[in-house]
Design an enzyme around this catalytic site. Structure first.
Site, PDB file in Angstrom:
ATOM      1  N   ARG A 155       0.837  -1.209   0.000  1.00  0.00           N
ATOM      2  CA  ARG A 155       0.000   0.000   0.000  1.00  0.00           C
ATOM      3  C   ARG A 155       0.869   1.254   0.000  1.00  0.00           C
ATOM      4  NH1 ARG A 155      -4.352   0.214   4.610  1.00  0.00           N
ATOM      5  NH2 ARG A 155      -2.618   0.850   5.921  1.00  0.00           N
ATOM      6  N   LYS A 268      -2.598   6.386   1.761  1.00  0.00           N
ATOM      7  CA  LYS A 268      -2.458   6.899   3.130  1.00  0.00           C
ATOM      8  C   LYS A 268      -1.592   8.166   3.143  1.00  0.00           C
ATOM      9  CE  LYS A 268      -2.447   4.492   7.504  1.00  0.00           C
ATOM     10  NZ  LYS A 268      -3.672   5.036   8.062  1.00  0.00           N
ATOM     11  N   GLU A 304     -16.325   5.559   4.567  1.00  0.00           N
ATOM     12  CA  GLU A 304     -15.507   5.098   5.697  1.00  0.00           C
ATOM     13  C   GLU A 304     -15.996   5.731   6.995  1.00  0.00           C
ATOM     14  OE1 GLU A 304     -11.441   4.342   5.296  1.00  0.00           O
ATOM     15  OE2 GLU A 304     -11.312   5.396   3.388  1.00  0.00           O
TER      16      GLU A 304
HETATM   17  N1  PLP Z   1      -9.380   3.953   6.440  1.00  0.00           N
HETATM   18  C1  PLP Z   1      -8.548   4.937   6.818  1.00  0.00           C
HETATM   19  C2  PLP Z   1      -8.805   6.318   6.339  1.00  0.00           C
HETATM   20  C3  PLP Z   1      -7.442   4.651   7.629  1.00  0.00           C
HETATM   21  O1  PLP Z   1      -6.602   5.629   8.006  1.00  0.00           O
HETATM   22  C4  PLP Z   1      -7.243   3.324   8.052  1.00  0.00           C
HETATM   23  C5  PLP Z   1      -6.100   2.989   8.891  1.00  0.00           C
HETATM   24  O2  PLP Z   1      -5.040   2.717   8.462  1.00  0.00           O
HETATM   25  C6  PLP Z   1      -8.127   2.316   7.621  1.00  0.00           C
HETATM   26  C7  PLP Z   1      -9.193   2.677   6.819  1.00  0.00           C
HETATM   27  C8  PLP Z   1      -7.920   0.889   7.982  1.00  0.00           C
HETATM   28  O3  PLP Z   1      -6.796   0.374   7.336  1.00  0.00           O
HETATM   29  P1  PLP Z   1      -5.918  -0.785   7.995  1.00  0.00           P
HETATM   30  O4  PLP Z   1      -6.839  -1.897   8.254  1.00  0.00           O
HETATM   31  O5  PLP Z   1      -4.901  -1.095   6.973  1.00  0.00           O
HETATM   32  O6  PLP Z   1      -5.331  -0.219   9.223  1.00  0.00           O
HETATM   33  C1  COI Z   2      -4.428   2.853  11.748  1.00  0.00           C
HETATM   34  O1  COI Z   2      -5.470   2.284  12.070  1.00  0.00           O
HETATM   35  O2  COI Z   2      -3.338   2.284  11.800  1.00  0.00           O
HETATM   36  C2  COI Z   2      -4.435   4.226  11.265  1.00  0.00           C
HETATM   37  O3  COI Z   2      -3.466   4.637  10.707  1.00  0.00           O
HETATM   38  C3  COI Z   2      -5.641   5.034  11.470  1.00  0.00           C
HETATM   39  C4  COI Z   2      -5.526   6.140  12.438  1.00  0.00           C
HETATM   40  C5  COI Z   2      -5.020   5.770  13.762  1.00  0.00           C
HETATM   41  C6  COI Z   2      -4.917   7.354  11.854  1.00  0.00           C
END
Ligand code: PLP
Ligand code: COI
Length: 448
Positions: A155, A268, A304
């Site tokens: 990612r 991200k 989201e």
């Molecule tokens: N959506 C957003 C905007 C986020 O910042 C995150 C966190 O990283 C997620 C979804 C969930 O992603 P992940 O499961 O990779 O942490």
């Molecule tokens: C995560 O879940 O790791 C994120 O980056 C989301 C948030 C804490 C900014």
């Protein structure tokens, strides 16, 4: 004679047990010495530090871990390839590594310290930067594992391509994470008391005035031990079932959107987060835990929840089972969560009564759902208790959808998914552990 000299050398090195790095800030690295007969030592990770882990929340918890990873790449970004197969070929300070320049992650571990930046750097002026979030867990056996860092590496690479940062090769990214965990192993909480949260960050660090990509990039991985993202019952640990987590309340945001087609919501990028602060603060001031974002164009399609992905479960009206639904990634407006991907995989493979769909969710569909949850690395799987949808017009009424029956507990499907996910993380289900072995990266301990 030869063997006597060799033994003497080994004894000498054993007594030193240190190799001095060429980087003055790099910690003195213990040297792994073979045992007699060629066997390698079998050290284990240090025990967790004696801290009151049960008080930890998703914050810095007033502490700094001792080590981080720091690398810089300088030279024109045009030298970089954007498929992740190679790093820049400009004049490297230490540089991203590639196949011909294998990872030297250990030598890039340094004491945790502030970074110094030119005020004109592209991260400070134009937001050219990305971050990742990854968790490392301590298992009951004292083994330490990282959950799916390869997915975050991929990612991050896609994010780099979007905002023109020379991509970090996946192997380099994963090695950096492993080394940061190894060096900070004392800060990986005891099983069930949280995780060591890793923050890989990569950004343009060269001075620049023109609106253009940087000529130098910094890649740093810092870390902090964390507890739950949302509050749980005060006595609960994370090994207890999800029933210890209070379901949260969401408010659909009518005034703010998080992302739009053609933007950067799907990666991200650091710039995606500050614009959410105002919405978050207004949402909290109204007594809700998080905002639920809908699409920027029609304001009707769920995207989201805060910084996490969103799922609903719709039971079949007249037979067992139901449908688990999450919004699709094809518009590029939703972050491709690693937790989201893990949940989709587990639901498809392990829950035979559940049909899985990645498709748009209209707000009106919330009325047919019996369960809703948010998910992310920080948020884990967090059940949603209710969602409030303000009217689009001033005169209209707010609609409220409730997803629990009386006792405000997580639903059955949410609970099953949570358990499977955590059983894999903590190695508590041998069958699942074996089947999803490639989700787990074991961190070898530092030699003693
Ligand atoms: N959506 C957003 C905007 C986020 O910042 C995150 C966190 O990283 C997620 C979804 C969930 O992603 P992940 O499961 O990779 O942490
Ligand atoms: C995560 O879940 O790791 C994120 O980056 C989301 C948030 C804490 C900014």
């Amino acid at each position: 004679m030869m063997s006597t000299c060799l033994t003497a050398l080994i004894v000498l090195l054993s007594s030193l047990q240190l190799v001095v790095s060429k980087n003055a800030d790099t910690p003195l690295l213990p040297l792994a010495l073979p045992l007699r007969g060629g066997a390698t030592p079998n050290p284990s990770h240090p025990a967790p530090k004696d801290l009151d882990w049960s008080t930890f929340g998703f914050s810095l918890n007033n502490l700094k871990t001792p080590y981080m990873y720091l690398d810089q790449l300088s030279g024109s970004s045009s030298h970089a390839t954007f498929d992740g197969s190679g790093g820049g070929s400009g004049s490297l300070k230490s540089g991203w590594h590639n196949k011909n320049n294998p990872p030297k992650a250990r030598t890039l571990i340094t004491k945790h310290k502030p970074l110094s930046l030119e005020p004109s750097s592209t991260i400070l002026n134009y937001g050219q930067g990305l971050f990742e979030g990854i968790k490392a867990f301590r298992r009951p056996s004292n083994e330490i594992v990282i959950f799916r860092p390869q997915k975050n590496a991929e990612r991050c690479r896609r994010g780099c391509a979007r905002i023109l940062i020379p991509p970090i090769p996946d192997a380099t990214f994963v090695e950096a994470c492993k080394e940061v965990v190894r060096y900070n192993a004392e800060y990986v909480p005891p099983t069930g008391k949280g995780a060591l949260y890793l923050r890989p960050i990569v950004f343009g660090s060269a001075p620049k005035l023109g609106v253009a990509p940087s000529d130098e990039y910094t890649f740093c991985v810092w870390c902090s031990p964390v507890g739950n993202y949302f509050k749980t019952d005060s006595n609960a640990t994370q090994t207890t079932l999800l029933s210890s987590v209070s379901p949260i309340t969401l408010l659909v945001s009518r005034s703010y959107t998080r992302s739009c087609v053609g933007g950067v919501g799907g990666v991200k990028a650091v710039g995606n987060y500050a614009p959410v602060f105002k919405c978050q603060s207004e949402t909290k001031a109204q007594g809700f835990n998080e905002a639920l974002f809908v699409d920027a164009k029609e304001g009707q399609w769920i995207e989201e929840a805060g910084a996490s992905n969103f799922f609903i479960y719709i039971p079949h009206p007249n037979k067992p089972g139901g449908t688990l639904v999450t919004p699709p990634l094809n518009n590029g407006t939703i972050l491709a969560g690693v937790t989201r991907d893990s949940i989709l995989t587990l639901a498809r493979a392990e829950l035979p009564d559940v049909t899985v769909e990645e498709r748009p969710i209209n707000l009106s569909e919330l009325s047919s759902a019996s369960e809703a949850f948010c998910c992310g690395t920080g948020a884990s799987i967090t059940p949603v208790g209710d969602i409030h949808v303000p009217s689009v017009t001033e005169e209209g009424e707010e609609t409220k959808f409730i997803f629990y029956n009386g006792d405000r507990k997580a639903g059955e499907v949410t609970e099953k998914l949570y358990k499977m996910l955590h059983d894999i993380m903590w190695g508590e289900d041998k069958r699942l552990e074996k089947k999803y072995a490639d989700w787990i990266t074991v961190v070898p301990p530092l030699p003693k």
